[in-house]
Design a protein around this motif. Structure first.
Motif, short mmCIF file in Angstrom:
data_model
loop_
_atom_site.label_atom_id
_atom_site.label_comp_id
_atom_site.label_asym_id
_atom_site.label_seq_id
_atom_site.Cartn_x
_atom_site.Cartn_y
_atom_site.Cartn_z
N VAL A 1 0.71 -1.31 -0.23
CA VAL A 1 0.23 -0.04 -0.46
C VAL A 1 0.61 1.39 -0.32
O VAL A 1 0.85 2.24 -0.54
CB VAL A 1 -0.99 0.47 1.15
CG1 VAL A 1 -1.55 1.06 1.73
CG2 VAL A 1 -1.62 -1.45 1.15
N SER A 2 1.71 1.48 1.15
CA SER A 2 2.47 2.28 0.78
C SER A 2 3.40 3.09 -0.09
O SER A 2 3.89 3.68 -0.95
CB SER A 2 3.08 2.75 2.34
OG SER A 2 4.71 1.12 2.04
N LEU A 3 3.85 1.82 -0.84
CA LEU A 3 4.71 1.54 -1.86
C LEU A 3 3.61 2.43 -3.45
O LEU A 3 4.29 3.40 -4.30
CB LEU A 3 5.51 0.37 -3.15
CG LEU A 3 7.36 -0.01 -1.45
CD1 LEU A 3 7.12 -1.08 -1.65
CD2 LEU A 3 7.80 1.30 -2.23
N PHE A 4 3.27 1.60 -3.09
CA PHE A 4 1.72 2.03 -4.61
C PHE A 4 1.10 4.08 -4.00
O PHE A 4 1.45 4.32 -5.47
CB PHE A 4 0.29 1.11 -4.47
CG PHE A 4 -0.83 1.81 -5.50
CD1 PHE A 4 -0.14 1.50 -6.44
CD2 PHE A 4 -1.30 2.64 -5.00
CE1 PHE A 4 -1.35 2.26 -8.04
CE2 PHE A 4 -2.30 3.51 -5.71
CZ PHE A 4 -2.26 2.73 -7.28
N ILE A 5 1.31 4.07 -3.09
CA ILE A 5 1.26 5.51 -2.68
C ILE A 5 2.31 6.25 -3.37
O ILE A 5 1.79 7.49 -3.93
CB ILE A 5 0.49 5.52 -1.21
CG1 ILE A 5 -1.08 5.13 -1.53
CG2 ILE A 5 0.36 7.30 -1.01
CD1 ILE A 5 -1.38 5.39 0.15
#
Length: 194
Positions: free
Chosen positions: A23-27
């Motif tokens: 999730v954090s890498l996508f954001i």
């Protein structure tokens, strides 16, 4: 009647770590593209722009807010996972050792060789992630950390280094998944999330 075999068991910390990373890498990736569009690294303001559908934040400040919020989530997740693998002593099985190098040279066991490559990739990504965080921190707070900018020579070099870490992390994630699949199949990959 054949029952489906159970998934390999993974620690809940590993599952949380993988979900938070995804999730954090996508954001960070999508918001980073929004930041990039404001002043492309290559070609200045007239450089190549990313289509807005792939960028998160709507404008420069919006992209920065999303990017830095996800950066804190990602960084804290890495710290917590680092503490977890130290306390649980899982680090012995995660990072490359001389046994892995020997296995690559001598072993005919393809599964053992895949494990060795996996540990090499897992070890190699650590300095890349630290470089991404370090260079990102310099871009996030250049007034508070001018010495970080100085470490890279100038602002543009800092941006290029930070930008270059993105494809390396994407390549690592792909290799990480492929090697995991080679060793344990789809069941292993599923067990990391479910």
């Amino acid at each position: 009647m054949k029952f489906p075999s159970r998934l390999p068991r993974q620690a809940i910390a590993a599952k949380i770590f993988h979900w938070v990373n995804i999730v954090s890498l996508f954001i960070m990736l999508t918001s980073g593209l929004q930041i990039y569009n404001a002043n492309p690294v290559f070609g200045g303001r007239a450089g190549w722009h990313i289509p807005p559908i792939f960028a998160l934040g709507g404008w420069l400040a919006g992209g920065r807010h999303w990017h830095f919020a996800a950066m804190w989530l990602f960084s804290l997740n890495l710290v917590f996972y680092g503490v977890y693998i130290l306390v649980s002593r899982r680090w012995k099985h995660r990072f490359v050792s001389d046994k892995d190098i020997k296995a690559l040279k001598l072993s005919q066991n393809q599964k053992r060789r895949a494990y060795a490559w996996h540990r090499i990739a897992y070890t190699a990504i650590v300095p890349i992630l630290l470089l991404a965080i370090f260079s990102g921190l310099g871009m996030y707070k250049p007034a508070q950390f001018p010495w970080i900018v100085d470490c890279f020579g100038d602002w543009q070099a800092l941006r290029i280094v930070h930008f270059a870490t993105v494809p390396i992390v994407i390549i690592f994630a792909t290799i990480h998944a492929l090697l995991g699949r080679k060793v344990g199949g789809d069941r292993l990959l599923e067990s990391m999330f479910w």
